[in-house]
Enzyme design. Structure first.
Site, PDB file in Angstrom:
ATOM      1  N   LEU E  75       0.159  -3.644   2.242  1.00 16.70           N
ATOM      2  CA  LEU E  75      -0.869  -4.461   1.607  1.00 16.70           C
ATOM      3  C   LEU E  75      -0.547  -4.772   0.148  1.00 16.70           C
ATOM      4  O   LEU E  75      -1.345  -5.400  -0.545  1.00 16.70           O
ATOM      5  CB  LEU E  75      -2.240  -3.792   1.748  1.00 16.70           C
ATOM      6  CG  LEU E  75      -2.683  -3.614   3.216  1.00 16.70           C
ATOM      7  CD1 LEU E  75      -3.995  -2.859   3.289  1.00 16.70           C
ATOM      8  CD2 LEU E  75      -2.811  -4.957   3.932  1.00 16.70           C
ATOM      9  N   CYS E  76       0.625  -4.361  -0.316  1.00 19.02           N
ATOM     10  CA  CYS E  76       1.041  -4.683  -1.686  1.00 19.02           C
ATOM     11  C   CYS E  76       1.472  -6.143  -1.798  1.00 19.02           C
ATOM     12  O   CYS E  76       2.036  -6.709  -0.862  1.00 19.02           O
ATOM     13  CB  CYS E  76       2.239  -3.816  -2.092  1.00 19.02           C
ATOM     14  SG  CYS E  76       1.778  -2.193  -2.699  1.00 19.02           S
ATOM     15  N   HIS E  77       1.211  -6.712  -2.956  1.00 16.48           N
ATOM     16  CA  HIS E  77       1.677  -8.064  -3.243  1.00 16.48           C
ATOM     17  C   HIS E  77       3.108  -8.023  -3.754  1.00 16.48           C
ATOM     18  O   HIS E  77       3.482  -7.074  -4.438  1.00 16.48           O
ATOM     19  CB  HIS E  77       0.809  -8.693  -4.334  1.00 16.48           C
ATOM     20  CG  HIS E  77      -0.603  -8.891  -3.901  1.00 16.48           C
ATOM     21  ND1 HIS E  77      -1.525  -7.864  -3.917  1.00 16.48           N
ATOM     22  CD2 HIS E  77      -1.251  -9.978  -3.429  1.00 16.48           C
ATOM     23  CE1 HIS E  77      -2.683  -8.322  -3.453  1.00 16.48           C
ATOM     24  NE2 HIS E  77      -2.554  -9.594  -3.157  1.00 16.48           N
ATOM     25  N   MET E 113       1.998   1.122  -7.464  1.00 15.86           N
ATOM     26  CA  MET E 113       2.771   1.380  -6.251  1.00 15.86           C
ATOM     27  C   MET E 113       4.268   1.260  -6.518  1.00 15.86           C
ATOM     28  O   MET E 113       5.070   1.948  -5.885  1.00 15.86           O
ATOM     29  CB  MET E 113       2.352   0.426  -5.120  1.00 15.86           C
ATOM     30  CG  MET E 113       0.882   0.549  -4.701  1.00 15.86           C
ATOM     31  SD  MET E 113       0.242   2.242  -4.542  1.00 15.86           S
ATOM     32  CE  MET E 113       1.320   2.915  -3.285  1.00 15.86           C
ATOM     33  N   GLU E 114       4.642   0.387  -7.448  1.00 18.89           N
ATOM     34  CA  GLU E 114       6.062   0.250  -7.795  1.00 18.89           C
ATOM     35  C   GLU E 114       6.583   1.548  -8.431  1.00 18.89           C
ATOM     36  O   GLU E 114       7.686   2.018  -8.113  1.00 18.89           O
ATOM     37  CB  GLU E 114       6.254  -0.933  -8.752  1.00 18.89           C
ATOM     38  CG  GLU E 114       6.284  -2.295  -8.079  1.00 18.89           C
ATOM     39  CD  GLU E 114       4.956  -2.738  -7.470  1.00 18.89           C
ATOM     40  OE1 GLU E 114       3.894  -2.164  -7.829  1.00 18.89           O
ATOM     41  OE2 GLU E 114       4.970  -3.648  -6.628  1.00 18.89           O
ATOM     42  N   ASP E 128      18.596  13.817   0.099  1.00 18.33           N
ATOM     43  CA  ASP E 128      19.680  13.432   1.002  1.00 18.33           C
ATOM     44  C   ASP E 128      21.023  13.985   0.518  1.00 18.33           C
ATOM     45  O   ASP E 128      21.814  14.500   1.313  1.00 18.33           O
ATOM     46  CB  ASP E 128      19.729  11.903   1.080  1.00 18.33           C
ATOM     47  CG  ASP E 128      20.791  11.388   2.037  1.00 18.33           C
ATOM     48  OD1 ASP E 128      20.961  11.997   3.111  1.00 18.33           O
ATOM     49  OD2 ASP E 128      21.444  10.374   1.720  1.00 18.33           O
TER      50      ASP E 128
END
Lengths: 161, 161, 161, 161, 161, 161
Positions: E75-77, E113-114, E128
């Site tokens: 839902l992020c732009h 969010m970024e 990893d």
């Protein structure tokens, strides 16, 4: 007459059907030479840019781009590569960085494009990082050095550039 | 001393903060020369491969790769490009294809990498389509021709290669 | 005679240069009808498949695909969309699901392709989830319903299908 | 009662576990009909748009989207396809283009979604290139024509639309 | 009562329409703590793994993932970020690496969010690279530290964890 | 001394060559705990946000991100996963959501990173949907729970956190 895998009988491009080809170990090695100004190469050599850090970014860019070669090159097949290796080294007595990449996969088509894409992305990443010093940096001679595996067997670049 | 946008004061790479830069029209033109064997170039010229079709694939590959430059080149910013144009043409009397790409955006950072990425992807796409005839195809001299816009203004490649 | 933005004077495709176009609010609405067998629609209606869950997946697929329209559709520009909305609803008395999508952006080119791509991805996601019941599911009449903003102004689909 | 691979016992969607399925050759063929105005189809026929060039862009878009089907369709598995073929042809005496796509892979799940995604992307690419002439272009009847391979064997669309 | 931007009045998720929001400078800082075994941290400290090289890979992974946040978080732009910065440092006297990321954009929605995505990708990249020594590595407390810009103004995490 | 697959003899990172490893069934399970404020968890519980819808979005985000793990995590190999399963559940008597993901592939390298990436994307998607209520939401203890298959065999997390 050589087979043109990427063109149909009318001469239009197509994706090759690799269904009938054998799954074997395929390898390819590609290279390019990044030539920059004396000032740019000295900045890399002298430590104002941490060479290891710059090369790390270029190498990682090459690895990541190569994994997605079929997104760059429209007629390439998605290939689950088993290994991508990218190496960057300063050339002695020349303002140049030599980039070499190796790709390997056990698959039914070759990995030449993966090796070439790795080199292209690594070279452009170096360009990007150094372009504020020298916009004239040249990516010379992006080329395949060798490939092995598959029906056409082993190929090595014969002539020096 | 020139600013090193992509490296911090310790010499580690970083993404440049383009927040303080002005939004202006940025343009860049890049090019490369794809040299192939006589046999390969004749196949393109003679119609066994439909040249228009092969060039269409290369041009489209360049456009698509350039739109996603920030995915291939790790320190590049995402740029909503307003135009990518890729041109392929046979060079007279030489077994060569010249590829040129133009990128444009009204943004706060330049589009040199977009133009270079477009050329690289188009050149490798040509390689891919012709490699069954000639694995030795060479992508010569991937380079920036010019750029304009932004604080550093207009730059043109001065020297002939 | 109408302008052909995506073709040059010789008729070859090109990416349109949107640099001279004004930044205004652009909207577009698209739709498609997914027709399936009675058995498939009953499975959705009766709860053996949770309808809300199936529609949630289709809606999310549409939103995500639309954000990346310029990766699907080669000559599309990357557009930072401000809104994508996808709606799925069962059609009364027919074995059909109607999918509608709205896209909006304040940008210099329209968002018709974003709305159409959202609908296509949502419809194919429904197909994928229901195909084990009915492989014959039909995505009927994928179409633009309306668009507004930009030089060409408002357009509405006039005729009933 | 048919198995609902994409839903668990409570009716929530899930990704199917294809671990127990046999690796066999899977094929699928899908199609759609792109109906446009007389003016748009005449522009394609008459050469103001080079039909070969427009179809080349649509075909390439289909190939590229199909390779990445699992990015557009959330519950699809990544499948290393061995062949994607997209064909566009003008329909005689109708203002329509018929798009057909074939997908093939030796894998443990079918390639129906790859064929359908190729057709959808090719059709929307045609829409995009012709939309300045006709925004009302309709993508009619996106559908599976046939599939073969795997436990459920061969399926062919029986009824004419 | 707080507004729920991502849900409609019925409680279904939706993408927020950011069309009415002002374009201002948005910043966000996020962090996580990567706790590993003594053996793993000593391998980083002692030079069997070149710490700079490992941190370079993690930082680059964070930058690259953050640029594509809208692909991972449905839902992020899409946001054309102007800066992503990722920092990794060994924590004194603890077998831990602290990862911090800053994101910035002049846009009509925030970049929380970024920043969080950058930290997540960097932390998993460290996991990893070190997992062959210690599979039990823990990514503790992935969290927002602060954000500024936009209608809701500045927010800072108050409590110590 | 343990092998460091991702570093060469000089300590620089590299992609591991998985060519010599056996193709076997690989599984991995990862988890994280999303702790939010009482107000946020009550919004999920009380139905102002449809919990099923929010969890559907998070689960789908996890599935989609996991399929593309090698794009997030630079040294990961592309792996054609056969199954990704993501589960979200409210924790009794705590303001927490527990997210668990399982990944499976018959391949020559493990799927730990796929399971961890699925959990990370699902957790951040929940954060994104609930952040307008609580920006302080914490993704606690992103961790591997178990893995099986391959030379190193089965591993289970021993200690409680």
């Amino acid at each position: 007459m050589k087979r043109l895998a990427h063109f149909d009988s009318r001469g239009s491009f197509r994706m090759a059907d690799i269904g009938g080809k054998r799954i074997t170990l395929r390898k390819a090695v590609a290279a390019a030479t990044v030539r920059m100004s004396r000032e740019a190469i000295e900045t890399l050599r002298s430590g104002r840019i941490i060479k290891g850090d710059a090369f790390a970014a270029a190498r990682l860019a090459g690895i990541q781009a190569a994994k997605r070669t079929s997104e760059w090159i429209p007629l390439c097949h998605p290939i689950p590569v088993q290994w991508i290796d990218v190496d960057c080294r300063l050339v002695a007595r020349k303002p140049e960085v030599e980039i070499t990449a190796t790709a390997a996969a056990r698959w039914s088509t070759g990995v030449e494009m993966e090796a070439l894409t790795a080199v292209a992305a690594a070279a452009l990443t170096l360009y990007d990082m150094c372009k504020s010093i020298d916009r004239g940096i040249l990516v010379k001679d992006l080329r395949l050095l060798s490939k092995s595996g598959g029906r056409s067997g082993t190929w090595k670049r014969e002539t020096k550039l």
